[in-house]
Write a protein that holds these residues in place. Structure first.
Motif, PDB file in Angstrom:
ATOM      1  N   LEU A  92      30.554  76.838 -78.546  1.00  8.78           N
ATOM      2  CA  LEU A  92      30.796  76.405 -77.176  1.00  8.78           C
ATOM      3  C   LEU A  92      31.621  75.124 -77.102  1.00  8.78           C
ATOM      4  CD1 LEU A  92      29.921  77.219 -74.273  1.00  8.78           C
ATOM      5  CD2 LEU A  92      27.984  75.669 -74.557  1.00  8.78           C
ATOM      6  N   ASN A  93      31.315  74.158 -77.974  1.00 10.07           N
ATOM      7  CA  ASN A  93      31.897  72.816 -77.876  1.00 10.07           C
ATOM      8  C   ASN A  93      32.988  72.507 -78.885  1.00 10.07           C
ATOM      9  OD1 ASN A  93      30.120  71.995 -75.757  1.00 10.07           O
ATOM     10  ND2 ASN A  93      28.505  71.869 -77.296  1.00 10.07           N
ATOM     11  N   GLY A  94      33.154  73.343 -79.882  1.00  5.85           N
ATOM     12  CA  GLY A  94      34.133  73.056 -80.924  1.00  5.85           C
ATOM     13  C   GLY A  94      33.540  72.150 -81.988  1.00  5.85           C
ATOM     14  N   PRO A  95      34.370  71.712 -82.939  1.00  8.95           N
ATOM     15  CA  PRO A  95      33.881  70.883 -84.046  1.00  8.95           C
ATOM     16  C   PRO A  95      33.190  69.624 -83.533  1.00  8.95           C
ATOM     17  CG  PRO A  95      36.133  71.596 -84.442  1.00  8.95           C
ATOM     18  CD  PRO A  95      35.809  71.974 -83.029  1.00  8.95           C
ATOM     19  N   GLU A 154      31.987  72.852 -87.970  1.00 10.83           N
ATOM     20  CA  GLU A 154      32.672  73.759 -87.057  1.00 10.83           C
ATOM     21  C   GLU A 154      32.295  75.189 -87.415  1.00 10.83           C
ATOM     22  OE1 GLU A 154      37.053  74.052 -87.444  1.00 10.83           O
ATOM     23  OE2 GLU A 154      36.797  72.600 -89.074  1.00 10.83           O
ATOM     24  N   VAL A 155      32.247  76.012 -86.383  1.00 12.87           N
ATOM     25  CA  VAL A 155      31.910  77.410 -86.590  1.00 12.87           C
ATOM     26  C   VAL A 155      33.138  78.102 -87.191  1.00 12.87           C
ATOM     27  CG1 VAL A 155      32.571  78.194 -84.260  1.00 12.87           C
ATOM     28  CG2 VAL A 155      30.776  79.382 -85.493  1.00 12.87           C
ATOM     29  N   THR A 156      32.914  78.977 -88.145  1.00 14.49           N
ATOM     30  CA  THR A 156      34.016  79.744 -88.736  1.00 14.49           C
ATOM     31  C   THR A 156      34.340  80.924 -87.817  1.00 14.49           C
ATOM     32  OG1 THR A 156      32.531  81.186 -89.968  1.00 14.49           O
ATOM     33  CG2 THR A 156      33.276  79.153 -91.093  1.00 14.49           C
ATOM     34  N   ASP A 157      35.416  81.622 -88.115  1.00 13.48           N
ATOM     35  CA  ASP A 157      35.745  82.825 -87.342  1.00 13.48           C
ATOM     36  C   ASP A 157      34.598  83.830 -87.417  1.00 13.48           C
ATOM     37  OD1 ASP A 157      38.182  81.755 -86.616  1.00 13.48           O
ATOM     38  OD2 ASP A 157      39.333  82.860 -88.132  1.00 13.48           O
ATOM     39  N   LEU A 191      23.852  78.215 -93.166  1.00 15.38           N
ATOM     40  CA  LEU A 191      24.953  78.814 -92.413  1.00 15.38           C
ATOM     41  C   LEU A 191      26.274  78.712 -93.178  1.00 15.38           C
ATOM     42  CD1 LEU A 191      24.063  77.525 -88.833  1.00 15.38           C
ATOM     43  CD2 LEU A 191      23.848  79.872 -89.692  1.00 15.38           C
ATOM     44  N   GLU A 192      26.458  77.600 -93.880  1.00 17.28           N
ATOM     45  CA  GLU A 192      27.675  77.424 -94.668  1.00 17.28           C
ATOM     46  C   GLU A 192      27.724  78.430 -95.821  1.00 17.28           C
ATOM     47  OE1 GLU A 192      30.318  73.639 -96.073  1.00 17.28           O
ATOM     48  OE2 GLU A 192      28.166  73.532 -96.500  1.00 17.28           O
ATOM     49  N   ARG A 193      26.612  78.618 -96.514  1.00 10.70           N
ATOM     50  CA  ARG A 193      26.560  79.588 -97.620  1.00 10.70           C
ATOM     51  C   ARG A 193      26.841  81.006 -97.126  1.00 10.70           C
ATOM     52  NH1 ARG A 193      22.556  76.118 -99.040  1.00 10.70           N
ATOM     53  NH2 ARG A 193      20.865  77.376 -98.171  1.00 10.70           N
ATOM     54  N   ARG A 194      26.486  81.279 -95.880  1.00  6.54           N
ATOM     55  CA  ARG A 194      26.716  82.609 -95.298  1.00  6.54           C
ATOM     56  C   ARG A 194      28.115  82.737 -94.699  1.00  6.54           C
ATOM     57  NH1 ARG A 194      21.824  84.341 -91.592  1.00  6.54           N
ATOM     58  NH2 ARG A 194      23.228  86.120 -91.386  1.00  6.54           N
ATOM     59  N   GLY A 195      28.919  81.661 -94.770  1.00  2.00           N
ATOM     60  CA  GLY A 195      30.281  81.712 -94.260  1.00  2.00           C
ATOM     61  C   GLY A 195      30.376  81.636 -92.746  1.00  2.00           C
ATOM     62  N   LEU A 196      29.340  81.110 -92.082  1.00  2.00           N
ATOM     63  CA  LEU A 196      29.305  81.053 -90.620  1.00  2.00           C
ATOM     64  C   LEU A 196      29.648  79.672 -90.079  1.00  2.00           C
ATOM     65  CD1 LEU A 196      26.020  83.100 -90.173  1.00  2.00           C
ATOM     66  CD2 LEU A 196      28.383  83.929 -90.003  1.00  2.00           C
ATOM     67  N   ARG A 241      32.431  85.234 -84.286  1.00  2.00           N
ATOM     68  CA  ARG A 241      32.255  86.669 -84.011  1.00  2.00           C
ATOM     69  C   ARG A 241      30.774  87.024 -83.940  1.00  2.00           C
ATOM     70  NH1 ARG A 241      36.504  86.904 -87.557  1.00  2.00           N
ATOM     71  NH2 ARG A 241      35.160  87.508 -89.295  1.00  2.00           N
ATOM     72  N   LEU A 242      29.961  86.400 -84.805  1.00  2.00           N
ATOM     73  CA  LEU A 242      28.525  86.670 -84.782  1.00  2.00           C
ATOM     74  C   LEU A 242      27.910  86.213 -83.466  1.00  2.00           C
ATOM     75  CD1 LEU A 242      26.031  87.751 -86.234  1.00  2.00           C
ATOM     76  CD2 LEU A 242      25.754  85.477 -87.268  1.00  2.00           C
ATOM     77  N   VAL A 243      28.279  85.045 -82.991  1.00  2.00           N
ATOM     78  CA  VAL A 243      27.772  84.569 -81.693  1.00  2.00           C
ATOM     79  C   VAL A 243      28.178  85.558 -80.600  1.00  2.00           C
ATOM     80  CG1 VAL A 243      27.908  82.748 -79.936  1.00  2.00           C
ATOM     81  CG2 VAL A 243      27.672  82.136 -82.361  1.00  2.00           C
ATOM     82  N   ASP A 244      29.450  85.959 -80.594  1.00  2.00           N
ATOM     83  CA  ASP A 244      29.924  86.944 -79.607  1.00  2.00           C
ATOM     84  C   ASP A 244      29.088  88.217 -79.652  1.00  2.00           C
ATOM     85  OD1 ASP A 244      32.066  85.437 -78.578  1.00  2.00           O
ATOM     86  OD2 ASP A 244      33.505  86.264 -80.013  1.00  2.00           O
TER      87      ASP A 244
END
Length: 166
Positions: free
Chosen positions: A68-71, A116-119, A95-100, A123-126
């Motif tokens: 929602l807010n960015g980095p 920051e959230v990865t792509d 979350l980092e180990r999972r690539g999220l 996509r997972l949040v979406d």
């Protein structure tokens, strides 16, 4: 010794134990029910909408906040999510180990991290949002629309009425 008490049994025990004490029992009841409701909703979301993604509520909220807010600096994310920096560090590591989530040092102060959230995390949040919202809707399905609005307004006032901490 018995198992878990019902809500009514717990409320009766509280009334018996606190009878005659100079306490604000209405405040106690309101906040105890707020805590119970929050815990019950979190458990329900983790058992339904977040289960397949193997996310805790806290992990989802971290991703949601960054989506929602960015980095954001780690200390700001911890404050927004309402967890300690240590808890955030553990959740962020998973979350980092999972690539999220991606973590990198803050410019000018390498002791701080920027999250920051990865792509993939975005996509997972979406993907999760419709199920999360359906579970949220189910949690308040016992209320009509006016009651939902009132509950939202009252809880908002409680949050705004609390002193800010650093």
């Amino acid at each position: 010794m018995r198992g878990t008490r019902t809500l009514e049994e717990t409320e009766r025990a509280v009334a018996e134990h606190l009878a005659g004490m100079p306490l604000d029992l209405a405040a106690l009841a309101a906040l105890q029910n707020l805590h119970r409701a929050a815990a019950a909703v979190r458990r329900r979301l983790e058992q339904t909408a977040l289960r397949e993604a193997d996310l805790s509520w806290t992990a989802f909220v971290v991703l949601w906040t960054l989506w929602l807010n960015g980095p954001r600096e780690s200390r700001d994310v911890a404050a927004e999510v309402g967890v300690s920096r240590a808890t955030l560090s553990g959740v962020a590591g998973t979350l980092e180990r999972r690539g999220l989530l991606h973590r990198h040092p803050a410019p000018g102060d390498r002791r701080l991290a920027i999250f920051e959230v990865t792509d993939a995390g975005g996509r997972l949040v979406d993907d999760l949002l419709p199920g999360v919202n359906a579970a949220e809707s189910a949690a308040v399905s016992c209320l009509d629309d006016a009651e939902k609005d009132t509950l939202g307004v009252l809880l908002h006032r409680v949050v705004l009425g609390l002193p800010r901490t650093t």
